[in-house]
Design a protein around this motif. Structure first.
Motif: not given
Ligand code: AMP
Ligand code: MG
Length: 330
Positions: A93-115
């Motif tokens: 999650a930390t890596a994902a937040r960092m990328l969302a800030i860097k690319f200035n795009v939204p973050l999506v939280g995915v349920n692993h089972c549903l994926a």
């Protein structure tokens, strides 16, 4: 549906990043944690993910670039929000937040089972299946009804893969035990009775794993592996069959790492043929934990406007699939 999403999976042993668009998986890079001895150690797995996250993400961006998809094409960053090992989830999650800030795009939280389910619906002809999801930590039978994927049956203790892995460790086999049990089971047809625990629509594998270990004292490893598989698979096929009867659905989808097992597929296929329903198994790369499935459900959710603020992007180690309002289906 349109767009390009970078997704990161890291609930347990597999760190995997993928870039997916509405047509296909553009790029995927995976780095797997494998314990030197014993099973998955949560802290060591998280340290592995922290160590390799930047490499895996850099590589997936490079691979995508070679195919003409650059970082400026990325519309959202998806990550496995749970269920899973807390330390691993937080790292990813930390890596994902960092990328969302860097690319200035939204973050999506995915349920692993549903994926697991959605990638199966994407990559097989299944449209509205009963899904049997059997992995290391999870064992569930799910189906969509009125806005949610409902859990029709599930393990009350450990996942089937973990039950196999635990037995295998006790038998002196290395992690992961599932594939080794499958090979040994092929060398026997001698069934030793083991506890068959189906309670209503729910399952229990912990006692079965312990009883199989006990059975090693006076039976051959091959006979016990065979009997363990036959018992566990009969249990999950029974619950899957009853879920079909209850829901009236006409398709079965197999998901999760244990789904690699050919004997399980054979038993499900027999049951589905008897019932006149179709049976669907995705390619192996989409069955175990993979970044593509996180990116793909991320893409569906992004298109539905189902995004997170950084403040609300906390992970949930016990994230249940039936807690998710399905925003991405009509
Ligand atoms: P996952 O958590 O979905 O990545 O799946 C990992 C689990 O799948 C581990 O517990 C493995 O032992 C199990 N597994 C992988 N291949 C097989 C197989 N051929 N038969 C049974 N279990 C397997
Ligand atoms: Mg999984």
């Amino acid at each position: 549906m349109k767009g390009t999403v970078l997704g990161i999976e890291g609930t347990a042993w597999n760190l995997s990043a993928a870039i997916v668009n509405e047509n296909d998986v553009v790029a995927e890079v995976t780095d797997t944690y494998s314990p030197a001895t014993g099973g998955i150690h949560p802290r060591e797995a998280a340290q592995h993910h922290a160590k390799y996250a930047s490499t895996v993400i850099r590589k997936v961006l490079e691979e995508a670039k070679e195919k003409g998809v650059t970082s400026s094409d990325i519309d959202a960053i998806a990550f496995s929000q749970g269920p899973g090992l807390g330390a691993c989830l937080r790292t990813v999650a930390t890596a994902a937040r960092m990328l969302a800030i860097k690319f200035n795009v939204p973050l999506v939280g995915v349920n692993h089972c549903l994926a697991h389910i959605e990638v199966g619906r994407w990559k097989t002809p299944a449209r509205d299946p009963v899904t049997l999801y059997v992995s290391g930590a999870n064992s569930q039978v799910l189906a969509y009804r009125m806005g949610r994927y409902r859990v029709f049956g599930e393990t009350l203790d450990i996942g089937l893969g973990n039950a196999f892995d635990k037995f295998a460790r006790n038998a002196g086999l290395s992690h992961p035990g599932g594939p080794k049990i499958e090979q040994l089971a092929k060398m026997s047809t001698n069934y030793i009775p083991l506890p068959y625990v189906v309670k209503g629509m729910d399952l229990s594998f912990s006692g079965l794993s312990t009883a199989a270990t006990e059975a090693l004292k006076c039976n051959s490893l091959e006979d016990v592996c065979y009997s363990l598989q036959e018992t566990a698979f009969a249990m999950i096929v029974e619950v899957t069959e009853r879920a079909i009867a209850h829901t009236g659905k006409r398709e079965v989808l197999l998901a999760g790492g244990v789904g690699a097992n050919m004997r399980l597929r054979e038993m499900l296929d027999i049951m589905c043929t008897d019932r006149g329903v179709s049976f669907h198994v995705p390619e192996k790369r989409f069955m175990g934990d993979n970044g593509a499935m996180i990116a793909y459900l991320g893409l569906l959710m992004y298109n539905a406007g189902d995004i997170l603020t950084i403040e609300n992007s906390h992970v949930n180690p016990n994230f249940r699939p039936d807690d998710v309002d399905v925003t991405w289906l009509e």
